[in-house]
Enzyme design. Structure first.
Site, PDB file in Angstrom:
ATOM      1  N   LYS A  76      80.135  49.235  16.688  1.00 12.10           N
ATOM      2  CA  LYS A  76      79.170  50.770  17.619  1.00 12.10           C
ATOM      3  C   LYS A  76      79.060  49.794  18.870  1.00 12.10           C
ATOM      4  O   LYS A  76      78.631  49.309  19.247  1.00 12.10           O
ATOM      5  CB  LYS A  76      77.795  50.802  17.135  1.00 12.10           C
ATOM      6  CG  LYS A  76      77.109  51.888  17.677  1.00 12.10           C
ATOM      7  CD  LYS A  76      75.874  51.934  16.626  1.00 12.10           C
ATOM      8  CE  LYS A  76      75.331  53.768  16.821  1.00 12.10           C
ATOM      9  NZ  LYS A  76      74.151  53.833  15.657  1.00 12.10           N
ATOM     10  N   SER A 151      73.950  58.841  14.008  1.00  9.46           N
ATOM     11  CA  SER A 151      75.154  59.040  15.091  1.00  9.46           C
ATOM     12  C   SER A 151      76.048  57.775  15.245  1.00  9.46           C
ATOM     13  O   SER A 151      77.145  57.492  16.246  1.00  9.46           O
ATOM     14  CB  SER A 151      73.283  58.065  16.093  1.00  9.46           C
ATOM     15  OG  SER A 151      73.283  56.798  15.963  1.00  9.46           O
ATOM     16  N   SER A 175      71.076  56.812  11.140  1.00  6.83           N
ATOM     17  CA  SER A 175      72.549  57.007  11.447  1.00  6.83           C
ATOM     18  C   SER A 175      73.849  55.747  11.169  1.00  6.83           C
ATOM     19  O   SER A 175      74.702  55.824  10.900  1.00  6.83           O
ATOM     20  CB  SER A 175      72.280  56.281  12.896  1.00  6.83           C
ATOM     21  OG  SER A 175      71.767  57.256  13.670  1.00  6.83           O
TER      22      SER A 175
END
Lengths: 484, 95
Positions: A76, A151, A175
């Site tokens: 990420k 997310s 997330s």
């Protein structure tokens, strides 16, 4: 050999160890997949040349005793990576090249893996659908036009589309677990303090926690083992001996007590979610676990509490983006204050601005007691609900999300309806507990659904073991066919 | 309570974010719906509840106050939008 990228991380590691595939060929296979998957928009940055160099170095002098020998990994874009752009999905960091490496990624590289690229995410990890990223929406490989969750949406999409053998995300209110649920993959939010927060772009510091996202529970245990550990650079890092989660993985869960909280049956929840939950209970019962009805009475207050605590901490954390020391700077403004205001207005997207304003307001003079202090009191009640019940049960089983993946644009006009997506995942962050989202079934449209296992603080091994037993008996199969 | 446009402009000023006049209406609507949702907490009586201060039930570690890095001025300045002679440069502050 059949397509190596279809395999789980642990199978790939076996293939590397037995020299059936080299790290270079493995890396090339992923690069090929990534290059033909631009439509998913899962990557912000790729580091192919660097990855191939590392793979060649590994092949020339392999060390097979490492946890992740010669494994390329995309992560990420919230983890700072030395000399590789780190954006947090924001325009304000679009030119930011860290001069240091986050502890969690450093731990992964020290275990034998290397960086393949940086994955798209909601801006500053604020979002549940990956629609707030400056770099555009990410698409769910399950079906075109569907969100991959958020997310960590680039992470879930890349993993499910075989663009990385495993990945890591961060989870402040769901997330990791919600995108895992939306893509039929495994996601773990560890106990607060188990993985270092050092070098991760901060959102809400008392809630943020990094964790693995993988295809199987075994993979999850390998990744957790590699990334976790005490770090003196994080003042809230837990100082304890490193666990061997993968070695200690076992699937005997006979006699374990599983709590079923009645408050997680919410109004308007699709019938399919309820049926999935029933299926999960039956599987665990058949494996010899004992189901116990429990009550977590303050569950409904978790989301309102979260939407005070998280924006408050975010407004404070994001004060650092001022256009002076790093990141974007506006060219407009006649003085310093105007430069700040224009930089932040042009650099942040709408959702981030909304949350900064909420946070600034609830912390402002005269309102602190009514909002922030009140929320921290309710947070204590939520934590106590869990503490009380964990005297009676080993783990808690709930659905991961109140629905399957939704369409792009479906919830963007109503922030509260978007926030409600995290209704089952947020309580765990407020209480600092570990929780695992497991793929458990498909709804009638063929979209994946997940179940969540919540454990006691630092009891990751137990929920991984339950997940391991569950996985063997659930026979979930992701039906993703390449359409992109 | 409800937030009016003036209040929102004031908070934006505190947060150092310039708000486009055209967007104030939609922002007011969004923030009010969020606060309506948040204010469910007022149903709960928390008079006798302590606020949570640590989820780890442990106090922060202390360490010796000593330098453990340093001499990284170049690294620190590397990402600055504007620098001169090893300093960050900002728009003029004093006349």
């Amino acid at each position: 050999m059949t397509d190596i990228t279809n395999q789980s991380l642990s199978e790939i590691i076996d293939n590397i160890k037995t020299k059936r595939i080299s790290s270079t060929d493995l890396t090339k296979a992923y690069i090929k997949n990534i290059e033909s998957a631009k439509k998913l928009n899962a990557f912000v940055t790729t580091t192919f040349d660097q990855a191939l160099d590392k793979a060649k170095q590994f092949d020339a002098k392999p060390n097979f005793d490492q946890l992740l020998p010669g494994i390329p990994l995309a992560v990420k874009d919230l983890f700072c990576t030395e000399n590789t752009k780190t954006t947090a999905g924001s325009n304000i960091l679009n030119n930011f090249i860290p001069t240091y490496e986050s502890t969690v990624t450093k731990n992964l590289w020290d275990s034998g893996s290397f960086l393949l690229g940086k994955l798209n995410c909601d801006e500053f990890a604020m979002g549940s659908s990956n629609e707030t990223s400056y770099f555009g929406n990410v698409i769910n490989p399950v079906k075109d036009q569907l969100v991959p969750g958020g997310s960590s949406g680039g992470s879930s999409s890349a993993l499910a589309a075989d663009l990385t053998p495993a990945t890591i995300g961060t989870d402040t209110g769901g997330s990791i677990r919600q995108p895992a649920s939306f893509t039929g993959t495994v996601g773990l939010k560890p106990t607060y303090g188990l993985c270092s927060r050092w070098g991760i772009v901060a959102f809400a510091s008392s809630l943020d926690q990094a964790g693995p996202m993988t295809k199987t529970i075994k993979d999850c245990s390998i990744m957790l083992e590699a990334m976790s550990g005490f770090d003196k650079k994080d003042s809230t890092s837990i100082n304890k001996k490193k666990e061997q989660y993968s070695k200690n993985l076992k699937n005997n869960i006979k006699g374990l007590k599983i709590g079923i909280p009645k408050e997680y049956r919410v109004d308007n929840m699709p019938k399919e979610i309820d049926e999935l939950w029933k299926k999960g209970k039956k599987i665990l019962k058949d494996l010899g676990a004992q189901l116990i009805d429990i009550s977590l009475p303050h569950t409904k207050y978790a989301l309102p509490t979260y939407y005070i605590v998280a924006p408050a901490e975010a407004s404070s954390n994001l004060a650092r983006y001022d256009g002076v020391r790093y990141g974007y700077r506006s060219k407009k403004g006649k003085d310093l204050i105007e430069m700040y205001e224009n930089t932040r207005s042009e650099g942040f997207g709408d959702e981030v601005k909304r949350r900064i304003l909420i946070g600034t307001y609830v912390l402002s003079s005269g309102y602190y007691d009514a909002y922030y202090l009140k929320a921290q009191k309710v947070r204590n009640l939520i934590k106590k609900d869990f503490d009380d019940n964990f005297l009676k049960v080993d783990a808690i089983l709930t659905p991961s999300t109140p629905s399957s993946a939704f369409k792009i644009g479906e919830k963007t006009n109503d922030p509260v309806s978007m926030y409600l997506n995290d209704i089952f995942t947020v309580p765990v962050n407020l209480a600092g507990l570990p929780a695992l989202s497991l793929p458990a079934g498909l709804d009638k449209q063929g979209l994946p659904l997940g179940l969540q296992l919540i454990g006691k603080a630092l009891d990751e091994q137990k929920i991984l073991n339950i997940g391991y037993a569950f996985e063997k008996n659930c026979a979930f199969k992701n039906k993703i066919k390449k359409w992109w | 309570m409800s937030l009016d446009k003036e209040k929102i402009k004031h908070v934006a000023k505190l947060a150092r974010i310039s708000v486009n006049e055209a967007k104030v209406d939609s922002l007011t609507k969004d923030l009010n719906s969020i606060f309506k949702f948040i204010e469910q907490l007022n149903e709960l009586n928390t008079d006798k509840v302590e606020p949570l201060t640590s989820i780890l039930n442990q106090s922060l570690r202390s360490r010796k106050d000593e330098i453990n890095d340093g001499k990284i001025r170049e690294k620190i300045l590397k990402n600055s939008p504007k620098e001169s002679e090893e300093f960050f440069v900002v728009p003029k502050v004093v006349e």
